[in-house]
Enzyme design. Structure first.
Site, PDB file in Angstrom:
ATOM      1  N   LYS A 213       7.099  -1.296   0.185  1.00  0.00           N
ATOM      2  CA  LYS A 213       6.846  -0.164   1.090  1.00  0.00           C
ATOM      3  C   LYS A 213       5.532   0.502   0.664  1.00  0.00           C
ATOM      4  CE  LYS A 213       9.093   1.978   3.792  1.00  0.00           C
ATOM      5  NZ  LYS A 213       8.977   2.027   5.270  1.00  0.00           N
ATOM      6  N   ASP A 274      10.928  -2.602   5.717  1.00  0.00           N
ATOM      7  CA  ASP A 274      11.728  -2.417   6.931  1.00  0.00           C
ATOM      8  C   ASP A 274      11.476  -3.543   7.933  1.00  0.00           C
ATOM      9  OD1 ASP A 274       9.308  -1.100   6.706  1.00  0.00           O
ATOM     10  OD2 ASP A 274       9.697   0.303   8.306  1.00  0.00           O
TER      11      ASP A 274
END
Ligand code: NAI
Length: 410
Positions: A213, A274
């Site tokens: 991330k 994600d």
């Protein structure tokens, strides 16, 4: 042992921890599956000498300690071992035994291969497209356990430091905020990514994907990605093709030339976490080896395990590729609700044992174990957990399933 390459004798001593709860039903009983596979592969030339070591409730009852020093020392001495699940004893400040063992032995890779076994019901349409090997960093990240509870004096010290010395103004509710620290180092990231790339090269796997991330956490997760590409350039220049090089070749010279660039090499790419979780459902066939940090790795391992049919099956290992030290383990917990009933699924433990045989370099025996488990399941001879979701299956107890798998090898 030399540079993480094990020098394995024909009769290696293998420490094992039986484990708590269903560990009592599955672990010792499953050792005979591994013994039979070794005998089938190598006759009387090779045999494992199992050495029982204590951890968990049994250890506490007998020694007063949940993780006796002797157990940790046995893994240090013999390098490779296997364990059943352990209860994390409830009580303030008690560390998980699994975490303690990983830290004591510096087992920095949590390896989870995820591949569907034919016949196992799956919630996705094409579970056969899932064939991934997750390298989860095991020693750093927000999992390091450096946390300060709001209202405690240490928390106040940190808050004051952040505000007064660092000029931090972005903590939305400082009066009631707990704080956790997320260490991600160059050394820790590079040793994890190095192991993942080497694993892909050793097995002719097509790619390594760095999952992070870094768009949000630039100096921890973003740095992880950056160190990954740096490492590839520093240490694997001739064996790894970074994504941007591949893309440039595709744009300039077309897909055929780009594909040629990859021949005999590993593609190194990266994806935001994600997006990756979506990709595992939409395009799982595009991913092979995954290298990621501790928390991402935790989520990803469980999602992928669920995609191939769940908890009683997925095997795992905690490995230090520098020393060769490794502890193979069933990835599920102690399942107290079904413990002692001879109904638990022993596949996770058995397949972890097969991974261990691979790690010892006894690939032939490992192949026999995988095949026997696959045969039993495709013939629908299964334990309660799978029986309840399969049509026309035969219900076996844990011990009957273990006998069935052992007999499959004849
Ligand atoms: P769990 O994995 O023990 O159970 C979750 C669910 O899966 C339950 O419904 C259980 O019956 C089922 N299940 C698990 N393994 C199974 C198997 N082999 N066959 C059939 N069904 C199976 O997770 P839970 O309940 O969160 O944890 C129970 C205890 O295990 C806790 O003390 C926890 O700390 C410990 N634990 C230990 C681990 C380890 O030693 N590596 C990993 C996860 C939990």
């Amino acid at each position: 042992m030399h540079q993480g390459r094990l020098n394995v004798p024909d009769n290696p001593v293998i420490p094992y921890i039986k484990g708590d709860g269903i560990g009592n039903d599955i672990s010792e009983a499953s050792l005979k599956v591994l013994d039979k596979a070794v005998e089938k592969a190598f006759g009387s030339k090779r045999k494992m000498e199992w050495k029982k070591v204590l951890a968990g409730s049994e250890a506490y009852e007998q020694t007063g300690s949940y993780l006796p020093e002797e157990t940790v020392n046995a893994f240090k001495t013999y390098h490779v071992g296997i364990k059943g699940p352990l209860t994390t004893p409830v009580g303030g400040g008690f560390r998980s035994l699994n975490v303690a063992l990983r830290q004591e032995l510096d087992l920095y890779v949590c390896l989870r291969p995820v591949k569907w076994i034919k016949g196992i019901p799956s919630p996705v349409k094409h579970p056969e497209k899932v064939d991934m090997h997750i390298f989860r960093e095991n020693t750093e990240d927000i999992y390091a356990g450096i946390e300060y509870m709001t209202g405690e004096p240490d928390n106040e010290k940190i808050m004051n430091f952040l505000r007064d010395e660092m000029g931090v103004t972005r903590i939305r509710f400082p009066e009631t905020a707990s704080i956790g620290i997320k260490p991600v180092s160059e050394e820790g990231s590079k040793r994890l990514i190095r192991s993942a790339i080497q694993y892909a090269l050793d097995r002719d796997l097509p790619s390594v994907t760095l999952v992070h991330k870094g768009n949000i956490m630039k100096y921890t997760e973003g740095a992880f990605k950056q160190w990954g590409y740096e490492l590839a350039e520093e240490e694997f220049e001739k064996q790894v093709v970074p994504w941007n090089e591949y893309e440039q070749a595709r744009e300039k010279a077309g897909p055929e030339t780009a594909r040629k660039l990859l021949e005999g090499k590993v593609l190194l790419k990266d994806v935001i976490t994600d997006a990756f979780l979506q990709e595992t459902l939409l395009r799982p066939e595009e991913y092979s080896v995954i290298a990621t940090m501790n928390l991402n790795g935790d989520y990803i391992s469980d999602q992928l395990a669920a995609m191939i049919g769940g908890i009683g099956i997925a095997p795992g290992a905690n490995i230090n590729y520098q020393t060769g030290c490794a502890v193979f383990e069933a990835t599920h917990g102690t399942a107290p609700g079904i413990a002692g009933k001879d109904i638990a699924n022993p596949c996770s433990f058995i397949l972890s044992g097969a991974m261990m045989l691979n790690h010892l370099g006894w690939e032939q025996a490992a192949g026999i174990v995988f095949q026997a488990v696959e045969d039993a399941i495709s013939q629908k001879q299964v334990t309660q957990d799978l029986y309840s979701v399969m049509d026309d299956a035969t219900l076996l107890s844990t011990s009957q399933f273990i006998d069935q798998v052992t007999e499959q090898m004849d």
